[in-house]
Scaffold this motif. Structure first.
Motif, PDB file in Angstrom:
ATOM      1  N   ALA A  68      -3.925   9.878  -5.183  1.00  0.00           N
ATOM      2  CA  ALA A  68      -3.373  10.849  -6.132  1.00  0.00           C
ATOM      3  C   ALA A  68      -3.962  12.244  -5.943  1.00  0.00           C
ATOM      4  O   ALA A  68      -3.378  13.239  -6.379  1.00  0.00           O
ATOM      5  N   ALA A  69      -5.129  12.330  -5.293  1.00  0.00           N
ATOM      6  CA  ALA A  69      -5.775  13.630  -5.094  1.00  0.00           C
ATOM      7  C   ALA A  69      -5.299  14.340  -3.832  1.00  0.00           C
ATOM      8  O   ALA A  69      -5.692  15.485  -3.571  1.00  0.00           O
ATOM      9  N   LYS A 102       0.837  -1.206   0.000  1.00  0.00           N
ATOM     10  CA  LYS A 102       0.000   0.000   0.000  1.00  0.00           C
ATOM     11  C   LYS A 102       0.873   1.258   0.000  1.00  0.00           C
ATOM     12  O   LYS A 102       0.511   2.266  -0.629  1.00  0.00           O
ATOM     13  N   TYR A 103       2.005   1.208   0.687  1.00  0.00           N
ATOM     14  CA  TYR A 103       2.979   2.304   0.651  1.00  0.00           C
ATOM     15  C   TYR A 103       3.439   2.543  -0.788  1.00  0.00           C
ATOM     16  O   TYR A 103       3.466   3.687  -1.271  1.00  0.00           O
ATOM     17  N   SER A 104       3.765   1.479  -1.485  1.00  0.00           N
ATOM     18  CA  SER A 104       4.278   1.576  -2.858  1.00  0.00           C
ATOM     19  C   SER A 104       3.224   2.129  -3.808  1.00  0.00           C
ATOM     20  O   SER A 104       3.522   2.950  -4.687  1.00  0.00           O
ATOM     21  N   GLU A 105       1.977   1.698  -3.634  1.00  0.00           N
ATOM     22  CA  GLU A 105       0.891   2.187  -4.484  1.00  0.00           C
ATOM     23  C   GLU A 105       0.691   3.692  -4.306  1.00  0.00           C
ATOM     24  O   GLU A 105       0.505   4.426  -5.286  1.00  0.00           O
ATOM     25  N   GLY A 106       0.739   4.144  -3.058  1.00  0.00           N
ATOM     26  CA  GLY A 106       0.573   5.569  -2.795  1.00  0.00           C
ATOM     27  C   GLY A 106       1.697   6.401  -3.376  1.00  0.00           C
ATOM     28  O   GLY A 106       1.477   7.514  -3.882  1.00  0.00           O
ATOM     29  N   LEU A 107       2.913   5.870  -3.312  1.00  0.00           N
ATOM     30  CA  LEU A 107       4.073   6.593  -3.852  1.00  0.00           C
ATOM     31  C   LEU A 107       3.937   6.782  -5.370  1.00  0.00           C
ATOM     32  O   LEU A 107       4.121   7.889  -5.885  1.00  0.00           O
ATOM     33  N   LEU A 108       3.623   5.709  -6.075  1.00  0.00           N
ATOM     34  CA  LEU A 108       3.492   5.802  -7.527  1.00  0.00           C
ATOM     35  C   LEU A 108       2.311   6.673  -7.936  1.00  0.00           C
ATOM     36  O   LEU A 108       2.344   7.334  -8.979  1.00  0.00           O
ATOM     37  N   ALA A 109       1.269   6.694  -7.104  1.00  0.00           N
ATOM     38  CA  ALA A 109       0.097   7.518  -7.418  1.00  0.00           C
ATOM     39  C   ALA A 109       0.465   8.993  -7.474  1.00  0.00           C
ATOM     40  O   ALA A 109      -0.001   9.734  -8.353  1.00  0.00           O
ATOM     41  N   ILE A 110       1.306   9.448  -6.549  1.00  0.00           N
ATOM     42  CA  ILE A 110       1.743  10.849  -6.532  1.00  0.00           C
ATOM     43  C   ILE A 110       2.817  11.091  -7.588  1.00  0.00           C
ATOM     44  O   ILE A 110       2.820  12.113  -8.277  1.00  0.00           O
ATOM     45  N   ARG A 143       3.486  17.072   0.087  1.00  0.00           N
ATOM     46  CA  ARG A 143       4.725  17.722  -0.375  1.00  0.00           C
ATOM     47  C   ARG A 143       5.522  16.857  -1.336  1.00  0.00           C
ATOM     48  O   ARG A 143       6.171  17.368  -2.242  1.00  0.00           O
ATOM     49  N   ASN A 144       5.515  15.576  -1.097  1.00  0.00           N
ATOM     50  CA  ASN A 144       6.299  14.669  -1.931  1.00  0.00           C
ATOM     51  C   ASN A 144       5.644  13.292  -1.930  1.00  0.00           C
ATOM     52  O   ASN A 144       4.787  13.005  -1.079  1.00  0.00           O
ATOM     53  N   PRO A 145       6.011  12.436  -2.863  1.00  0.00           N
ATOM     54  CA  PRO A 145       5.360  11.125  -2.977  1.00  0.00           C
ATOM     55  C   PRO A 145       5.471  10.252  -1.734  1.00  0.00           C
ATOM     56  O   PRO A 145       4.544   9.493  -1.424  1.00  0.00           O
ATOM     57  N   VAL A 146       6.575  10.358  -1.011  1.00  0.00           N
ATOM     58  CA  VAL A 146       6.787   9.468   0.125  1.00  0.00           C
ATOM     59  C   VAL A 146       5.868   9.807   1.293  1.00  0.00           C
ATOM     60  O   VAL A 146       5.406   8.914   2.006  1.00  0.00           O
ATOM     61  N   ARG A 147       5.581  11.077   1.497  1.00  0.00           N
ATOM     62  CA  ARG A 147       4.660  11.448   2.585  1.00  0.00           C
ATOM     63  C   ARG A 147       3.289  10.794   2.372  1.00  0.00           C
ATOM     64  O   ARG A 147       2.709  10.220   3.300  1.00  0.00           O
ATOM     65  N   GLN A 148       2.764  10.877   1.156  1.00  0.00           N
ATOM     66  CA  GLN A 148       1.476  10.263   0.897  1.00  0.00           C
ATOM     67  C   GLN A 148       1.573   8.746   0.902  1.00  0.00           C
ATOM     68  O   GLN A 148       0.621   8.052   1.272  1.00  0.00           O
ATOM     69  N   VAL A 198      12.057   2.744  -9.093  1.00  0.00           N
ATOM     70  CA  VAL A 198      11.572   4.101  -8.800  1.00  0.00           C
ATOM     71  C   VAL A 198      11.166   4.197  -7.335  1.00  0.00           C
ATOM     72  O   VAL A 198      11.449   5.208  -6.663  1.00  0.00           O
ATOM     73  N   LEU A 199      10.533   3.157  -6.821  1.00  0.00           N
ATOM     74  CA  LEU A 199      10.127   3.138  -5.415  1.00  0.00           C
ATOM     75  C   LEU A 199      11.338   3.272  -4.498  1.00  0.00           C
ATOM     76  O   LEU A 199      11.318   4.034  -3.524  1.00  0.00           O
TER      77      LEU A 199
END
Length: 451
Positions: free
Chosen positions: A285-286, A108-116, A290-295, A431-432
């Protein structure tokens, strides 16, 4: 109709067999190791989820995004799904379900990162993202992105609208005698009022509903565990023993074996938290971040609450209740949780009914958003209104029809969603690692990314 149902049932059994579970659990383990156990940061993730980041780019707050994802995830699977796992796989299934949630945090962490990382901004300033954008922009696999979006749109009418509406109408009819068609009409009206307000309206409703409904349900579980206090430790011992023992589980249970316990526990855990399915990153994604890792961290906390906490409590309630009350027939998974809650004098049945109603409604709200974004990816905004109307109408039909065929079709669509999403996670794992190294391992979690 029966022949068609059998056809989809066979496909569903094949798609959700051991190859799919190995792929999903293998992805969980692979990402956990490659990303150096992001589960260690769960408390940081929880803190970030309730921290506003108004200077960041996005449509809704990080908490609003998480609440919407949780709304779609915390559903009848947390209540009925766990009970089904116990009835089919024995008490050991609870442990396997829990472990799936623990390792699913990394996915789930990885999915959120790629979404941003791969989200796009529309001409009117809205943020769009999810596995379809990661597949297209990250890997150049436009054809697979289209397939994912199509499967998501179709799945929304199963797991999102008809199935949840049926759970609500059946619960109100069995508990209070309310006609199922009437429940369907009321839910249609409420759902329409929420979804026509857009993502901000959905996030606002979910932000209020999710903490309230989850807390109410957890309180009910705690009350039952208090009543069953002398059986809680024996239940925990039984869960661990039967998870790894091929012998009879004891306590009145028929020995189901390690393989069955693992199969049903893993399957229910995956269905419950949706880690790897590809649904949650659509709303991630919405988020204003600040950055992909936070989300990514915020998204990962959803699996923690859904499976590691709520499913685990449900499992413990069920197993301790079966030990405490020999009259409970544990072989009927659909009614197992209902029987456990009925042991709370006066309040047990209403508490469970409230849990099913709110869980199912919130799932319908969240999945409407997922399906809508999938349709927008496929056709732009021109079909979004049509999709919303059809989705709301499907809620009414779902409340009054037999859903065996719908369940089987939905299961097939969910599996077909998961495959392209898992491929994007595996092929974009470099990328992750790069993004995680930059922001999390490098101590730059507060920095803004260049979008």
């Amino acid at each position: 109709m029966e022949q068609l149902n059998n056809y989809f049932s066979d496909i569903s059994t094949f798609l959700w067999g051991w190859p799919m579970m190995i792929l999903l659990l293998g992805t969980h383990l692979f990402l956990t190791i490659r990303l150096k156990f992001p589960q260690r940061k769960i408390f940081t993730a929880i803190k970030l989820s309730v921290t506003r980041d108004p200077g960041a780019t996005g449509d809704v707050s990080q908490f609003g995004s998480l609440a919407t994802a949780l709304a779609a995830t915390i559903g009848t699977g947390n209540i009925i799904g766990v009970a089904t796992a116990v009835s089919l796989g024995g008490p050991g299934a609870v442990l396997w379900c829990w472990l799936t949630g623990v390792f699913g945090i990394a996915t789930k962490y990885s999915e959120g990162l790629l979404a941003i990382k791969y989200r796009v901004k529309t001409n009117d300033g809205r943020m769009l993202g999810g596995p379809m954008y990661a597949l297209e922009r990250g890997l150049g696999w436009k054809w697979l992105a289209i397939l994912f979006a199509a499967f998501t749109a179709l799945a929304s009418f199963g797991i999102g609208s008809t199935v949840q509406a049926n759970a609500m109408s059946v619960m109100t009819f069995e508990s209070y005698g309310v006609p199922q068609w009437l429940t369907g009409l009321v839910v249609c009206g409420l759902l329409g009022a929420v979804v026509f307000g857009g993502v901000k309206s959905i996030a606002r409703v979910c932000g209020f509903l999710v903490p309230f409904m989850a807390l109410f349900y957890v309180i009910g579980c705690i009350v039952i565990l208090f009543i069953n206090s002398s059986f809680v430790l024996p239940a925990i011992k039984l869960i661990f023993q039967s998870a790894f023992s091929p012998e009879a589980a004891g306590g009145g249970f028929v020995g189901s074996g390690v393989m069955l316990a693992a199969r049903y526990g893993i399957a229910r855990g995956l269905f419950s938290n949706e880690s790897g399915l590809g649904s949650a990153p659509i709303v991630a994604a919405a988020a204003q971040t600040r950055n992909p890792v936070r989300q990514a961290l915020v998204s990962s906390s959803g699996t923690f609450w859904d499976t590691v906490v709520i499913c685990a409590m449900t499992g413990l309630v069920i197993v301790s209740s079966i030990l405490a009350y020999p009259d409970i027939d544990y072989t009927h998974g659909a009614t197992l949780t209902k029987m456990a809650f009925s042991k709370i004098p006066y309040l047990g049945t209403p508490m469970l009914a409230f849990g099913v109603l709110t869980f199912a409604f919130s799932t319908a709200v969240g999945w409407c958003y997922y399906g809508e974004k999938a349709v927008e990816y496929l056709s732009g905004k021109k079909l979004m209104l049509t999709y919303r109307i059809i989705y709301i109408l499907s809620v009414f039909f779902g409340s009054i029809i037999n859903l065996t065929l719908v369940w089987n079709i939905a299961d097939c669509m969910n599996a077909l969603m998961a495959i392209p999403n898992l491929l994007s996670l595996l092929f974009l794992s470099g990328v992750l690692v790069s993004e995680t190294k930059k922001y999390l391992w490098g101590g730059k979690l507060d920095e803004y990314s260049e979008e």
